[in-house]
Motif scaffolding. Sequence first.
Motif, mmCIF file in Angstrom:
data_model
loop_
_atom_site.group_PDB
_atom_site.id
_atom_site.type_symbol
_atom_site.label_atom_id
_atom_site.label_comp_id
_atom_site.label_asym_id
_atom_site.label_seq_id
_atom_site.Cartn_x
_atom_site.Cartn_y
_atom_site.Cartn_z
ATOM 1 N N TRP A 239 0.838 -1.203 0.000
ATOM 2 C CA TRP A 239 0.000 0.000 0.000
ATOM 3 C C TRP A 239 0.871 1.250 0.000
ATOM 4 N N GLU A 240 1.889 1.279 0.833
ATOM 5 C CA GLU A 240 2.757 2.455 0.925
ATOM 6 C C GLU A 240 3.514 2.694 -0.379
ATOM 7 N N THR A 241 3.856 1.629 -1.076
ATOM 8 C CA THR A 241 4.535 1.766 -2.362
ATOM 9 C C THR A 241 3.617 2.382 -3.410
ATOM 10 N N TRP A 242 2.378 1.897 -3.477
ATOM 11 C CA TRP A 242 1.445 2.357 -4.496
ATOM 12 C C TRP A 242 0.901 3.749 -4.215
ATOM 13 N N GLY B 221 2.382 6.046 -1.955
ATOM 14 C CA GLY B 221 3.448 7.009 -1.773
ATOM 15 C C GLY B 221 3.524 7.700 -0.430
ATOM 16 N N VAL B 222 2.830 7.176 0.600
ATOM 17 C CA VAL B 222 2.895 7.736 1.947
ATOM 18 C C VAL B 222 2.936 6.608 2.961
ATOM 19 N N ALA B 223 3.349 6.931 4.178
ATOM 20 C CA ALA B 223 3.352 5.941 5.246
ATOM 21 C C ALA B 223 1.927 5.747 5.762
ATOM 22 N N HIS B 224 1.554 4.524 6.029
ATOM 23 C CA HIS B 224 0.224 4.233 6.580
ATOM 24 C C HIS B 224 0.253 4.463 8.084
ATOM 25 N N VAL B 225 -0.656 5.300 8.583
ATOM 26 C CA VAL B 225 -0.616 5.680 9.995
ATOM 27 C C VAL B 225 -1.545 4.831 10.867
#
Length: 342
Positions: free
Chosen positions: A109-112, A114-118
Amino acid sequence: MIKVGIVGATGYAGVELIRLLLAHPEVEVTRLTSRAEAGVRVDRLFPSLRGGIDLSFEDPANVHFEDCDVIFFATPHAVAMNTVPALIEQGKKVIDLSADFRLEDIASWETWYGVAHVAPSLVEQAVYGLPELNREAIRSAQLVACPGCYPTAVQLGFMPLLQAGVIDPLSLIASCASGTSGAGRSAKINLLLAEATESMKSYGVSGHRHLPEMEQGLSKMAGSDVKLTFVPHLAPMVRGIHATLFAKLTDASLDLRGIFQTCYQHEPFVVLTNGQYEPETRHVAGTNRCEIDVTQPAGDTVVITVAIDNLVKGASGQAIQAMNLMFGFEESLGLQNLAVMP
């Protein structure tokens, strides 16, 4: 009667939620938020809703949804994950139309996106909101992650054959076309009338963020790894998704339409055309229906065609279908409307 709030209520999915929920006999829409339109009456921004609602949009920073039984998030990706944890702690039911809780693989998910999952811990708790696959889990869910529009059409098309184990799961192909509303309501040059009309193009051919969601769901259906070639297209229409799916049969003598009939015979929103006509986006415009046909040309290739409204079965309608299951209502309640013609 339940009270409903919508975060991000000014996008196409948000206003479609409002339209559908206003016709739901067990729902009272009580909170609608928008940072950009805070203080503006809903029916001033959307005159199509005149006579149906007298609320104004509120700034989400000032709304805590204490009076809501369920909150829908119709926000861009990477927004809901910042707010949903507090609502879950309050015991609220949440239905997220974005991709924030769809993918089980956080790194993917973070790759697709482009942000860190919080809020990775909530991904484990979220139920994937495809009712035809996860109906019983949705009934008891507190957090539902609604499928994307392309993944809805592709998964419903392949599901009967994957569950029956009669196609090669490593050579699936999906060629899909979406209307311009699938790209959202923000201003983009490629979606201007002069740019998008009288033309059709592919995009995201080298990789599309819906691909891992589709492979995740299809792999669960197959009980093994699935490999999918996915090519989306932008079609010169406002609403709709048409998917043409291809697979290799492991047994070319099977009754394919019989397999689909067995799988979907009790589904309220899946319509099998059985070769009587081809699924078309205009047949399902404004509805929560999914039209499907399956054909076997000469040889061992099977072709499945699927049509849905990307804003209804592909987004807001499916979210309401999940809401009905979560609150013990008739699954089709508020979603029985027929398509608009022409």
